[in-house]
Design a protein around this motif. Structure first.
Motif, PDB file in Angstrom:
ATOM      1  N   PRO A  78       0.928  -1.209   0.008  1.00  0.00           N
ATOM      2  CA  PRO A  78      -0.027  -0.126   0.212  1.00  0.00           C
ATOM      3  C   PRO A  78       0.851   1.236   0.058  1.00  0.00           C
ATOM      4  N   ARG A  79       0.267   2.441  -0.201  1.00  0.00           N
ATOM      5  CA  ARG A  79       1.083   3.622  -0.433  1.00  0.00           C
ATOM      6  C   ARG A  79       1.594   3.928   1.065  1.00  0.00           C
ATOM      7  N   GLU A  80       0.806   3.726   1.967  1.00  0.00           N
ATOM      8  CA  GLU A  80       1.297   4.124   3.255  1.00  0.00           C
ATOM      9  C   GLU A  80       1.107   2.977   4.331  1.00  0.00           C
ATOM     10  N   ALA A 102       5.967  10.453   2.161  1.00  0.00           N
ATOM     11  CA  ALA A 102       5.736   8.931   1.406  1.00  0.00           C
ATOM     12  C   ALA A 102       5.855   8.933   0.170  1.00  0.00           C
ATOM     13  N   GLY A 103       6.658   7.638  -0.283  1.00  0.00           N
ATOM     14  CA  GLY A 103       6.669   7.506  -1.972  1.00  0.00           C
ATOM     15  C   GLY A 103       7.369   6.257  -2.459  1.00  0.00           C
ATOM     16  N   PRO A 104       7.411   5.938  -3.541  1.00  0.00           N
ATOM     17  CA  PRO A 104       7.866   4.792  -3.941  1.00  0.00           C
ATOM     18  C   PRO A 104       9.341   5.114  -4.524  1.00  0.00           C
ATOM     19  N   SER A 206      14.154   7.638  -5.975  1.00  0.00           N
ATOM     20  CA  SER A 206      13.020   7.646  -5.292  1.00  0.00           C
ATOM     21  C   SER A 206      12.271   9.221  -5.524  1.00  0.00           C
ATOM     22  N   SER A 208       8.339  11.162  -4.314  1.00  0.00           N
ATOM     23  CA  SER A 208       7.011  11.217  -3.581  1.00  0.00           C
ATOM     24  C   SER A 208       5.739  10.964  -4.431  1.00  0.00           C
ATOM     25  N   TRP A 209       4.906  10.402  -3.678  1.00  0.00           N
ATOM     26  CA  TRP A 209       3.437   9.937  -4.343  1.00  0.00           C
ATOM     27  C   TRP A 209       2.856  11.345  -5.028  1.00  0.00           C
ATOM     28  N   ASP A 210       3.236  12.531  -4.601  1.00  0.00           N
ATOM     29  CA  ASP A 210       2.534  13.806  -5.069  1.00  0.00           C
ATOM     30  C   ASP A 210       3.222  13.876  -6.288  1.00  0.00           C
ATOM     31  N   GLN A 215       7.519  10.128 -11.097  1.00  0.00           N
ATOM     32  CA  GLN A 215       6.861   8.752 -11.469  1.00  0.00           C
ATOM     33  C   GLN A 215       6.666   8.421 -12.829  1.00  0.00           C
ATOM     34  N   VAL A 228       8.586   1.119  -0.792  1.00  0.00           N
ATOM     35  CA  VAL A 228       7.790   2.212  -0.317  1.00  0.00           C
ATOM     36  C   VAL A 228       8.546   3.240   0.788  1.00  0.00           C
TER      37      VAL A 228
END
Length: 233
Positions: A78-80, A102-104, A206, A208-210, A215, A228
């Motif tokens: 999951p993302r978090e 948070a991020g991949p 790496s 962030s999800w934002d 990405q 993650v």
């Protein structure tokens, strides 16, 4: 040799942060360091890695460690973290939470050959950065390999090693706003990754999800998601 996702995560956190003798994180691993977050959790399908800042009290660390050991390991990350709310509550009992990030995190299974004009940046040709990248000028000797996509005698996009260990380098990427959406960042990262491999180290990437654009670069390069990140300051 192939490196497991869990080992990549360990290399990743070692590259991100300077550690003390206890294995606690102290600052960012940069030539001009910044404060480290109080807590880091890196999750992979093979297991999790966690770190605590050196000034976090031991009783808080012990409670966080129990939650980290209880964090599920899954083939569908999951993302978090599943234990996110509990982890944040414990940290808030110590001090107010300033930021959560948070991020991949990606590895380079294969390094594509760049097709654009890529130039290795050194102090000798750093004038190429006088196009909007002036804030990077002092970084040039400290963030090698450092490459740029050059158009009309000026850098349009760049990628450099912003966190460095003997084993792994983390990418830092920037493209000038007028030059975005033209694939420059993809070529810059590819050229940087090849240069890092030539040093004998592993390139890591790496975001962030934002940051959907970042990405997108990872997707176009065919990078492999190995984990993650979750950071709390």
């Amino acid at each position: 040799m192939p490196v497991s996702d869990l080992e990549l995560m360990r290399l990743h956190v070692d590259a991100l942060y300077a550690h003390d003798a206890r294995g606690r994180i102290v600052t960012s691993n940069e030539w001009r360091p910044s404060p480290a977050p109080r807590f880091f959790l890196g999750r992979t399908i093979a297991g999790n890695v966690w770190r605590f800042r050196s000034d976090v009290p031991q009783h808080v660390v012990s409670t966080l460690e129990a939650l980290c050991r209880d964090e599920p390991v899954s083939t569908d990350l999951p993302r978090e973290p599943v234990r996110r709310e509990a982890l944040v509550r414990v940290l808030e009992s110590h001090a107010p939470v300033a930021t959560i990030w948070a991020g991949p995190a990606y590895g380079f299974a294969h390094v594509a050959a760049p097709t654009a004009t890529c130039v290795a940046i050194s102090e000798a040709n750093s004038s190429l950065l006088h196009s909007g990248f002036e804030s990077w000028l002092e970084d040039v000797p400290h963030r090698q390999p450092f490459v740029a996509i050059v158009e009309r005698g000026r850098a349009a996009s760049l990628c450099a090693s912003v966190r460095i260990t003997d084993v792994a380098h983390e990418a830092g990427v920037e493209t000038l706003p007028p030059q975005r959406r033209r694939g420059h960042a993809v070529h810059a990262v590819a050229a940087w990754a090849r240069a890092v491999r030539q040093t004998g180290a592993l390139p890591l990437y790496s975001t962030s999800w934002d940051n959907l654009a970042s990405q997108g670069v990872a997707g176009k390069l065919g990078l492999s998601l190995y984990g993650v990140d979750f950071h709390v300051a």
